[in-house]
Design an enzyme around this catalytic site. Structure first.
Site, PDB file in Angstrom:
ATOM      1  N   SER A   1       3.026  -2.172  10.435  1.00  0.00           N
ATOM      2  CA  SER A   1       4.456  -2.249  10.746  1.00  0.00           C
ATOM      3  C   SER A   1       5.105  -3.581  10.370  1.00  0.00           C
ATOM      4  O   SER A   1       5.949  -4.101  11.111  1.00  0.00           O
ATOM      5  CB  SER A   1       4.709  -1.912  12.221  1.00  0.00           C
TER       6      SER A   1
ATOM      7  N   GLU B   1      -6.696   5.114   7.746  1.00  0.00           N
ATOM      8  CA  GLU B   1      -6.442   6.524   7.429  1.00  0.00           C
ATOM      9  C   GLU B   1      -7.647   7.147   6.730  1.00  0.00           C
ATOM     10  O   GLU B   1      -7.916   8.337   6.887  1.00  0.00           O
ATOM     11  CB  GLU B   1      -5.156   6.634   6.580  1.00  0.00           C
TER      12      GLU B   1
ATOM     13  N   GLU C   1      -5.861  -4.795  10.437  1.00  0.00           N
ATOM     14  CA  GLU C   1      -4.770  -3.848  10.675  1.00  0.00           C
ATOM     15  C   GLU C   1      -5.041  -3.093  11.966  1.00  0.00           C
ATOM     16  O   GLU C   1      -5.801  -2.113  11.963  1.00  0.00           O
ATOM     17  CB  GLU C   1      -4.672  -2.842   9.521  1.00  0.00           C
TER      18      GLU C   1
ATOM     19  N   LYS D   1       0.203   4.326  -0.306  1.00  0.00           N
ATOM     20  CA  LYS D   1      -0.356   5.565   0.273  1.00  0.00           C
ATOM     21  C   LYS D   1      -0.054   6.736  -0.672  1.00  0.00           C
ATOM     22  O   LYS D   1      -0.052   6.543  -1.882  1.00  0.00           O
ATOM     23  CB  LYS D   1       0.184   5.776   1.686  1.00  0.00           C
TER      24      LYS D   1
ATOM     25  N   HIS E   1      -9.595   1.698   4.875  1.00  0.00           N
ATOM     26  CA  HIS E   1      -8.292   1.809   5.542  1.00  0.00           C
ATOM     27  C   HIS E   1      -8.429   2.785   6.723  1.00  0.00           C
ATOM     28  O   HIS E   1      -9.165   3.761   6.642  1.00  0.00           O
ATOM     29  CB  HIS E   1      -7.232   2.307   4.544  1.00  0.00           C
TER      30      HIS E   1
ATOM     31  N   ASN F   1       0.873  -1.182   0.000  1.00  0.00           N
ATOM     32  CA  ASN F   1       0.000   0.000   0.000  1.00  0.00           C
ATOM     33  C   ASN F   1       0.905   1.225   0.000  1.00  0.00           C
ATOM     34  O   ASN F   1       1.500   1.550   1.016  1.00  0.00           O
ATOM     35  CB  ASN F   1      -0.896  -0.041   1.248  1.00  0.00           C
TER      36      ASN F   1
ATOM     37  N   GLY G   1       2.183   2.165  10.801  1.00  0.00           N
ATOM     38  CA  GLY G   1       3.174   3.229  10.696  1.00  0.00           C
ATOM     39  C   GLY G   1       3.854   3.578  12.007  1.00  0.00           C
ATOM     40  O   GLY G   1       4.520   4.603  12.113  1.00  0.00           O
TER      41      GLY G   1
HETATM   42  P1  PGA Z   1       2.612   0.193   7.646  1.00  0.00           P
HETATM   43  O1  PGA Z   1       1.160   0.474   6.991  1.00  0.00           O
HETATM   44  O2  PGA Z   1       3.085  -1.113   7.088  1.00  0.00           O
HETATM   45  O3  PGA Z   1       3.447   1.368   7.220  1.00  0.00           O
HETATM   46  O4  PGA Z   1       2.407   0.129   9.128  1.00  0.00           O
HETATM   47  C1  PGA Z   1       0.257  -0.568   6.790  1.00  0.00           C
HETATM   48  C2  PGA Z   1      -0.998  -0.020   6.151  1.00  0.00           C
HETATM   49  O5  PGA Z   1      -1.364   1.120   6.432  1.00  0.00           O
HETATM   50  O6  PGA Z   1      -1.639  -0.707   5.342  1.00  0.00           O
END
Ligand code: PGA
Length: 253
Positions: free
Chosen positions: A216, A100, A170, A15, A98, A13, A176
């Site tokens: 992560s 976010e 998640e 982003k 997601h 992903n 993140g």
């Molecule tokens: P990350 O993000 O691996 O940077 O923690 C995962 C995601 O948001 O799908």
């Protein structure tokens, strides 16, 4: 009856990262690795790179998808992108819900559900993201939150549609932050998600449902997390931005 064997799925992903040129170069670099492995490899790319990424991935085993899609079919929705549009650009899947999107764009379970139905109706694969926040976890509400997100977000799906979809667990506190869930916590959360699917769709569907872990994931923890019982793959943010890092993770599956 033996356990269902489900092919692993590894999705990056990106982003809000990568230009068209960066995306197509990445895909060219990833192609030989993706071809070697048994798992499905996908990239959720920004809308601006979608058509070029899909063209670059054509004829390879890499699946290209969007990171979001509108809940509306079309019309006066300035700035929105429809299921038909991402399909036209070459997407075969899209992330939905997601954390976010939920946090910064107020995406709720009803919206998630409309997006999921829209994608399936368009012949696209939804990758439905669920997960509890830190405060929800700390107040002991993880199961309640996952139950609500799964039953409402996937409401009205037929068994076939559920099996055609991907679900990504998640934990928001792991996204993140550099603090991935422990393999054991990931296994337990996935088992709980699968039990919710069983409750609504029955045993046969729950054993075929494909659940990914995200939050992560790194080169160091990918294999252990991704090979937990009931974990069918990974949704990877930060570690999917570097071709070397992502390729190294993909090679483990
Ligand atoms: P990350 O993000 O691996 O940077 O923690 C995962 C995601 O948001 O799908």
């Amino acid at each position: 009856m033996g356990k269902a064997v489900r092919r692993k799925v590894i999705i990056g992903n990106w982003k809000m990262h990568k230009t068209i040129g960066e995306a197509t170069a990445f895909i060219a670099g990833l192609t030989p690795t993706a071809k070697e492995v048994a798992s499905m490899v996908g990239l959720a790319v920004p809308f601006t790179a979608l058509a070029s990424a899909a063209a670059a991935a054509k004829g390879t085993v890499i699946a290209i998808g969007a990171q979001n899609v509108s809940q509306a079919e079309g019309g006066a929705y300035t700035g929105e992108i429809s299921c038909a549009m991402i399909k036209d650009a070459g997407a075969i899947f899209a992330l939905v819900g997601h954390s976010e999107r939920r946090r910064y764009h107020h995406e709720d379970d009803g919206m998630v559900n409309r997006k999921v139905h829209g994608l399936l109706a368009a012949g696209l694969q939804p990758v439905v993201c669920v997960g509890e926040t830190l405060s929800e976890m700390e107040s002991g509400r993880m199961k309640e939150v996952l139950h609500r997100q799964l039953t409402q977000g996937l409401h009205g799906l037929t068994a076939e549609q559920l099996e055609a979809s991907l679900i990504a667990y998640e934990p928001v506190w792991a996204i993140g932050t550099g603090k991935a869930a422990s393999p054991e916590d990931a296994r337990l959360a996935h088992a709980y998600c699968r039990s919710v699917i069983k409750e609504v769709w029955g045993e046969a569907v729950s054993s075929k449902a494909r659940l990914l872990y995200g939050g992560s994931v790194t080169v160091q923890n990918a294999a252990e997390l991704g090979h937990q019982e009931g974990v069918d793959g990974l949704l990877i943010g930060g570690a999917s931005l570097s071709l070397n890092t992502f390729s190294e993770i993909v090679r483990k599956f």
